[in-house]
Write a protein that holds these residues in place. Structure first.
Motif, short mmCIF file in Angstrom:
data_model
loop_
_atom_site.label_atom_id
_atom_site.label_comp_id
_atom_site.label_asym_id
_atom_site.label_seq_id
_atom_site.Cartn_x
_atom_site.Cartn_y
_atom_site.Cartn_z
N PRO A 107 0.80 -1.22 0.00
CA PRO A 107 0.00 0.00 0.00
C PRO A 107 0.84 1.27 0.00
O PRO A 107 2.01 1.27 0.37
CB PRO A 107 -0.79 -0.12 1.31
N VAL A 108 0.18 2.35 -0.40
CA VAL A 108 0.72 3.70 -0.30
C VAL A 108 -0.15 4.46 0.70
O VAL A 108 -1.38 4.40 0.63
CB VAL A 108 0.68 4.43 -1.66
N MET A 109 0.49 5.15 1.64
CA MET A 109 -0.25 5.92 2.65
C MET A 109 0.37 7.30 2.79
O MET A 109 1.58 7.46 2.67
CB MET A 109 -0.21 5.19 4.00
N VAL A 110 -0.50 8.29 3.02
CA VAL A 110 -0.04 9.66 3.21
C VAL A 110 -0.70 10.23 4.45
O VAL A 110 -1.93 10.15 4.60
CB VAL A 110 -0.35 10.55 1.98
N TYR A 111 0.10 10.81 5.33
CA TYR A 111 -0.37 11.39 6.58
C TYR A 111 0.03 12.86 6.65
O TYR A 111 0.94 13.31 5.95
CB TYR A 111 0.26 10.68 7.78
N MET A 112 -0.65 13.59 7.53
CA MET A 112 -0.24 14.94 7.89
C MET A 112 -0.31 15.08 9.40
O MET A 112 -0.97 14.30 10.08
CB MET A 112 -1.13 15.99 7.23
N ALA A 113 0.39 16.10 9.91
CA ALA A 113 0.34 16.40 11.34
C ALA A 113 0.50 17.89 11.52
O ALA A 113 1.38 18.51 10.91
CB ALA A 113 1.45 15.67 12.10
N SER A 114 -0.36 18.47 12.35
CA SER A 114 -0.20 19.88 12.70
C SER A 114 0.96 20.04 13.66
O SER A 114 1.10 19.28 14.63
CB SER A 114 -1.49 20.41 13.36
N CYS A 115 1.81 21.02 13.40
CA CYS A 115 2.95 21.26 14.28
C CYS A 115 2.59 22.18 15.43
O CYS A 115 3.42 22.40 16.33
CB CYS A 115 4.11 21.85 13.48
N SER A 116 1.36 22.73 15.42
CA SER A 116 0.92 23.64 16.49
C SER A 116 1.94 24.73 16.74
O SER A 116 2.29 25.06 17.87
CB SER A 116 0.65 22.85 17.78
N GLY A 117 2.44 25.27 15.65
CA GLY A 117 3.49 26.28 15.72
C GLY A 117 4.49 26.02 14.61
O GLY A 117 4.12 25.65 13.50
N ALA A 118 5.76 26.18 14.91
CA ALA A 118 6.80 26.01 13.90
C ALA A 118 7.21 24.55 13.77
O ALA A 118 7.61 23.92 14.75
CB ALA A 118 8.01 26.86 14.26
N CYS A 119 7.11 24.02 12.56
CA CYS A 119 7.51 22.61 12.34
C CYS A 119 9.00 22.41 12.51
O CYS A 119 9.45 21.31 12.83
CB CYS A 119 7.08 22.16 10.95
#
Length: 248
Positions: A107-119
């Protein structure tokens, strides 16, 4: 004669290592908002490199679903002054390009995450990730069917993902991951991360079961992780690991 024997042994090892490198890999670039960004150059010092991608140091896979580097590969560090971010509107597409990719089962999977500020100062293993895209066994059987990774290879080693249109603006990491399962009961994870600045007027943020940590999202006992596809040649379904895709 001893010199020739030693040289032959060295050449054999070198060719074997080259073959291993050639058979693995990762994301080497991104096309975002009609602009191309080079990825991090693995096997090179991070000093002097400037990219939106986090550092990753080897083409080899991660084989343990609870590995401490599963979030953004080994070692997933920020590049400091060389760490860039790509600006993208919510609802726009991100195209990731891999090196010459040989594996077509998985499979191929793509995620994101908020950095809640500066990544740039965020630790990937501390972030809460949500899945925005996935594809697994698209047709046929486990051993001879069409997989998402096969489609990636056929599409110039690339995968196109759409950022959720209603995602709230802010700094995010995007995490592309391939899970090669062509080796019996031995998963091969290939994750890489990059920095985005999402713009737009959206207000949605994922919560609850949509959010996972890496490591933590996968277990060895997950049916789609440690799987021997050759023991089930006629099976026509596959369970992609991780949470459901968050649509925003």
């Amino acid at each position: 004669m001893r010199y020739l024997t030693t040289f032959t042994a060295f050449l054999t090892i070198a060719l074997r290592q080259a073959s291993l490198v050639a058979s693995h890999g990762g994301v080497i670039g991104y096309d975002i908002a009609s602009k191309y960004y080079n990825g991090f150059s693995a096997y090179n010092t991070p000093v002097g490199q400037s990219t939106i991608q986090r550092e990753w140091d080897t083409f080899n896979p991660i084989t343990n679903p609870t590995d401490s580097f599963l979030s953004c590969n080994n070692n997933g560090a920020s590049l400091g002054s060389g760490q860039l971010s790509a600006t993208v509107d919510a609802g726009s597409q991100v195209v990731a390009y891999w090196n010459q990719w040989p594996h077509t089962i998985g499979p191929v999977m793509v995620y994101m995450a908020s950095c809640s500020g500066a990544c740039a100062s965020a630790m990937p293993s501390d972030l809460s990730w949500f899945k925005i895209d996935e594809a697994g066994l698209m047709s046929g059987t486990l051993t001879t069917g069409q997989w998402a990774m096969g489609e990636l290879v056929a599409n110039n080693n690339s995968w196109t993902t759409t950022i959720p249109a209603n995602l709230a603006p802010g700094e995010y990491m995007i995490r592309h991951e391939l899970l090669a399962i062509h080796t019996s009961n031995q998963p091969q994870f290939y994750p890489e991360c990059a920095h985005l600045v999402v713009t737009g007027s959206g207000s949605a943020q994922p919560s609850g079961n949509s959010l996972v940590r890496f490591p933590g999202a996968y277990k060895v006992s997950d049916p789609g992780v440690t799987i021997d596809i050759y023991s089930h040649p006629d099976v026509t379904d596959y369970t992609i690991p991780g949470p459901a895709v968050w649509r925003g």
